[in-house]
Each structure stands twice: as C-alpha cells, then as structure tokens.
Enzyme design. Structure first.
Site, PDB file in Angstrom:
ATOM      1  N   TRP A  69      -6.503 -89.802  86.042  1.00 47.93           N
ATOM      2  CA  TRP A  69      -7.145 -91.013  85.526  1.00 47.93           C
ATOM      3  C   TRP A  69      -7.608 -91.908  86.661  1.00 47.93           C
ATOM      4  O   TRP A  69      -8.646 -92.561  86.548  1.00 47.93           O
ATOM      5  CB  TRP A  69      -6.224 -91.732  84.541  1.00 47.93           C
ATOM      6  CG  TRP A  69      -6.010 -90.899  83.314  1.00 47.93           C
ATOM      7  CD1 TRP A  69      -4.869 -90.261  82.943  1.00 47.93           C
ATOM      8  CD2 TRP A  69      -7.000 -90.548  82.325  1.00 47.93           C
ATOM      9  NE1 TRP A  69      -5.090 -89.549  81.784  1.00 47.93           N
ATOM     10  CE2 TRP A  69      -6.381 -89.704  81.380  1.00 47.93           C
ATOM     11  CE3 TRP A  69      -8.350 -90.864  82.149  1.00 47.93           C
ATOM     12  CZ2 TRP A  69      -7.054 -89.181  80.280  1.00 47.93           C
ATOM     13  CZ3 TRP A  69      -9.023 -90.344  81.055  1.00 47.93           C
ATOM     14  CH2 TRP A  69      -8.379 -89.507  80.133  1.00 47.93           C
ATOM     15  N   ASP A 128      -4.819-100.017  85.808  1.00 52.84           N
ATOM     16  CA  ASP A 128      -4.899 -99.308  84.534  1.00 52.84           C
ATOM     17  C   ASP A 128      -3.457 -99.083  84.075  1.00 52.84           C
ATOM     18  O   ASP A 128      -2.719 -98.295  84.668  1.00 52.84           O
ATOM     19  CB  ASP A 128      -5.619 -97.967  84.752  1.00 52.84           C
ATOM     20  CG  ASP A 128      -5.646 -97.101  83.492  1.00 52.84           C
ATOM     21  OD1 ASP A 128      -5.086 -97.508  82.462  1.00 52.84           O
ATOM     22  OD2 ASP A 128      -6.242 -96.004  83.564  1.00 52.84           O
ATOM     23  N   LYS A 159      -1.028 -95.716  73.104  1.00 54.48           N
ATOM     24  CA  LYS A 159       0.228 -95.099  73.545  1.00 54.48           C
ATOM     25  C   LYS A 159       1.403 -96.024  73.214  1.00 54.48           C
ATOM     26  O   LYS A 159       2.279 -95.662  72.442  1.00 54.48           O
ATOM     27  CB  LYS A 159       0.161 -94.789  75.035  1.00 54.48           C
ATOM     28  CG  LYS A 159      -0.976 -93.799  75.319  1.00 54.48           C
ATOM     29  CD  LYS A 159      -1.308 -93.714  76.770  1.00 54.48           C
ATOM     30  CE  LYS A 159      -2.662 -93.125  77.039  1.00 54.48           C
ATOM     31  NZ  LYS A 159      -2.844 -91.750  76.579  1.00 54.48           N
TER      32      LYS A 159
HETATM   33  N1  PMP Z   1      -6.040 -94.155  81.758  1.00 51.77           N
HETATM   34  C1  PMP Z   1      -4.863 -93.555  81.493  1.00 51.77           C
HETATM   35  C2  PMP Z   1      -3.704 -93.775  82.419  1.00 51.77           C
HETATM   36  C3  PMP Z   1      -4.746 -92.732  80.369  1.00 51.77           C
HETATM   37  O1  PMP Z   1      -3.577 -92.126  80.105  1.00 51.77           O
HETATM   38  C4  PMP Z   1      -5.854 -92.555  79.514  1.00 51.77           C
HETATM   39  C5  PMP Z   1      -5.785 -91.734  78.248  1.00 51.77           C
HETATM   40  N2  PMP Z   1      -4.897 -90.729  78.195  1.00 51.77           N
HETATM   41  C6  PMP Z   1      -7.053 -93.184  79.853  1.00 51.77           C
HETATM   42  C7  PMP Z   1      -7.097 -93.991  80.958  1.00 51.77           C
HETATM   43  C8  PMP Z   1      -8.282 -93.023  79.003  1.00 51.77           C
HETATM   44  O2  PMP Z   1      -8.134 -93.794  77.895  1.00 51.77           O
HETATM   45  P1  PMP Z   1      -9.156 -93.812  76.681  1.00 51.77           P
HETATM   46  O3  PMP Z   1      -9.079 -92.489  76.022  1.00 51.77           O
HETATM   47  O4  PMP Z   1      -8.647 -94.957  75.867  1.00 51.77           O
HETATM   48  O5  PMP Z   1     -10.504 -94.086  77.248  1.00 51.77           O
END
Ligand code: PMP
Length: 361
Positions: free
Chosen positions: A102, A172, A196
């Site tokens: 991520w 994030d 989450k």
């Molecule tokens: N950042 C992290 C740390 C994540 O775990 C995730 C999703 N698993 C995301 C960003 C992406 O999130 P979204 O699907 O809400 O765009």
C-alpha cells in the site's frame, strides 16, 4: 443465528450488536417512516447522524481543535493522488517510507504528479519490518513524509510515532485506525478507509490539520480539494449516507467498549493469543513479520510447506474459519483481527492451530 469466525482483511467483521441495531431501524429510522438510506442528506435526521459520527471520531481520538475530520469517498486509494495534488507543489519533493504494497501504491500515484523520494524501504526483506528511527533518513526539505501505519498484507505495524519527523507527517491508517490511542498532534493528516476497523466500505475518514487546508493550488479541481469538503462539513455533495450511519454505530460501539484504550487492550489480548501459538510452535508456524514490527491487526504466517499451507486453509475453512488466506501477492496465511473480531474467535483459531500442528507435525 450463526455468525462466522470472520478473519477477512476488509471489508471485515462488524460488531453483531451494530448489525442488529441497523436491522431494527431498516424500514423506519427514528420515526421518520423511512430507512436512513431514503433520507435526504440535507434533512435534520441525517445531519444528526453525520455530525455525531464526526464528533465521536474527535472525542475517541482526542483530536485537537486545530484539526478537521472529513468523511470522503473513493476509498483510501483516492487519497493516494489527492495528497500530492494538494500538498506537493512543483519544485518540492515528497518522501514515501516504503513498508509494503500500500505504501508502494501511494508512492506510484505521487510519482505521477510530482517529485518523490523514498528515504527508507523494507522491500529488500519482502517487507518483514518497519525501519527504525536511525534508518529513516528524514529531512526538513521534504514537502511531507508519508507512512503506512499498518501493513495489511505483510502484517507489520509502526509501534510508535515518537520521533522528530522533520516535515509534515501523513499516515495511511486504513488498517489500524482506532485500534489503539494515537498521538494525533504528531500528524498533519491521517486517512483511513472505514471497512476494517470502523464500518462498511464506502466512507474514508480524513483527519487533517487546519493549516494545510489553504495550501492547495487553485488548479486543483473542486472535489479533489480538502478545503471544499472542510468548508461544507463533508456535505459539499451527497455523502455515502448509509456507510456514515453504520460508521456512527460502530463508533458508538467503540465508545461503549472502552474507547481507543479499550480497543488497545482487546486487540492486544487477541493478537497475543495468536502470536503465542506461533512462538510456541517450534517453527511449525513461521510469522512473516519480525517480532518488534508485528501487527496487532493482521497476523501473517506460513506453515513448513506449501502443501501444509493449503491443507491448513482447507481444514480451517471446513471448521468455519473465514478469510485466513494470505493476500494473493504473498500467499501463506493471514488472520485479520480488527476491532470487531471477538476474543472467542481468536481463542477458537488458537485451538484449531494447536490441534492442526499436533495432527500434522
Ligand atoms: N491502504 C491500506 C493500508 C489498505 O489496507 C487498503 C485496503 N486493503 C488500502 C489502502 C486501499 O483502500 P481502499 O480499498 O479503501 O481504497
């Protein structure tokens, strides 16, 4: 009624009480004669829910007065480009600390929009650790420094934020927001998709320091600007009303269960159950993360062979455990144990893991 042992990585388990409460209000919310999904987002009944959600985030995380809480759409993924669009002017450099997929995705978007660097990365180890303070290579010259506080896929987590970050810190926190108290004042901005720890998918929580709001260039499109949403209390356009209603209920549930500190205790107890099985397995279960970087949200591990990984996942599925497959990019096993996952589910998984080892060693 039967509820699964839900270890999904996100969307993930929600508190049963929250779902039941939503169920009772589905056709008639607050004597309006309609569901919250059918209300105007300009109606007082909806606005109360909206404002309560924002107020609860502020109180649960002790958000200082010089911050705004925004409720946006587009997931955490839309924050990846929005951050550089607003805060990375030409001629400056943004610093992305790489601790997993991520962080890489956040960096990829920033690269499309401006100049970046990564002063620290754990990629060479397949992201088994969080770089320590002396490895970070921070600089006052950076427009901002971006981190991923919990690495959902690899199962590593920043343990604390007590250092001099030298430039505005943006995090994030999609997979560990409100899992424990955090020092909000250390951050210029925090963002997290709700799906989450905080509710269903569809709403992204942004906590942003007010002094960042006037930094966006005029060329940034209206909907992509943080000040647009701050000026209109996140009601510039139609918000995801049902997701925010559920978010509000989950926040209430967190309040009733001891707040951020209550979540920390609950999550520590759950994570320790599973890490103890790994540590006491004489190497049968191998944790992916180095011990000092372990995540208390995503417990990642492997068995001694690919065949045993498969057998474990198959038998776990048959025994009623859902979502234990590791992310498709890394394989192995992963138990995501966000706020709403119960101690009982973790206890049941612990017993299953011990029994599986006894039968397969
Ligand atoms: N950042 C992290 C740390 C994540 O775990 C995730 C999703 N698993 C995301 C960003 C992406 O999130 P979204 O699907 O809400 O765009």
């Amino acid at each position: 009624m039967s509820r699964a042992h839900n270890f999904n990585a996100g969307p993930a388990a929600l508190p049963t009480e929250v779902l039941e409460s939503a169920q009772t209000e589905t056709v008639d919310f607050n004597n309006t004669g309609m569901s919250v999904m059918e209300l105007s987002h300009r109606s007082p009944d909806y606005e109360t829910v909206h404002n309560q959600a924002i107020a609860s985030i502020k109180s649960l995380l002790d958000v200082p007065d010089d911050y705004e809480v925004l409720l946006l759409q587009g997931g955490a993924s839309l924050q990846f480009p929005m951050i550089p669009m607003n805060f990375l002017p030409q001629g400056q450099t943004a610093n992305y600390i790489l601790t997993g997929s991520w962080s890489e995705k956040a960096l990829k978007e920033a690269k499309l929009l401006g100049q970046t660097r990564s002063s620290a990365s754990a990629e060479e180890s397949n992201y088994t650790y969080i770089p320590n303070t002396s490895q970070l290579g921070l600089s006052e010259e950076d427009a901002y420094v971006h981190i991923t506080s919990n690495n959902t896929i690899f199962g590593t987590q920043w343990q604390n934020f007590d250092l001099d970050w030298k430039s505005p810190l943006i995090a994030d926190m999609s997979s560990d927001i409100l899992s424990k108290p955090i020092p909000v004042e250390r951050f210029s901005m925090i963002y997290a998709g709700a799906q989450k720890n905080l509710g269903p998918s569809g709403v992204t929580v942004v906590i942003i320091k007010k002094d960042l709001l006037n930094q966006s260039a005029e060329s940034v499109p209206t909907l992509m600007r943080y000040d647009t949403h701050a000026d209109k209390n996140s009601l510039y356009h139609t918000p995801p009303t049902f997701a925010i209603y559920m978010l509000n209920k989950v926040l209430n549930w967190i309040e009733q269960n001891g707040g951020a500190e209550g979540m920390r205790q609950r999550n520590t107890e759950k994570a320790e159950l599973l890490y103890n099985v790994i540590d006491e397995s004489n190497g049968f279960y191998q944790g992916h993360a180095q011990e000092e970087s372990r995540s208390y949200m995503n417990v990642t591990f492997n068995l001694p062979s690919e065949d045993l990984n498969k057998k474990f996942l198959q038998e776990a599925k048959e025994a009623g455990f859902v979502g234990l497959n590791g992310h498709r990019s890394v394989g192995g096993c992963r138990a995501s144990i966000y706020n709403a996952v119960s101690l009982e589910s973790c206890q049941a998984l612990k017993e299953f893991m011990i029994e599986f080892q006894n039968n397969n060693e």
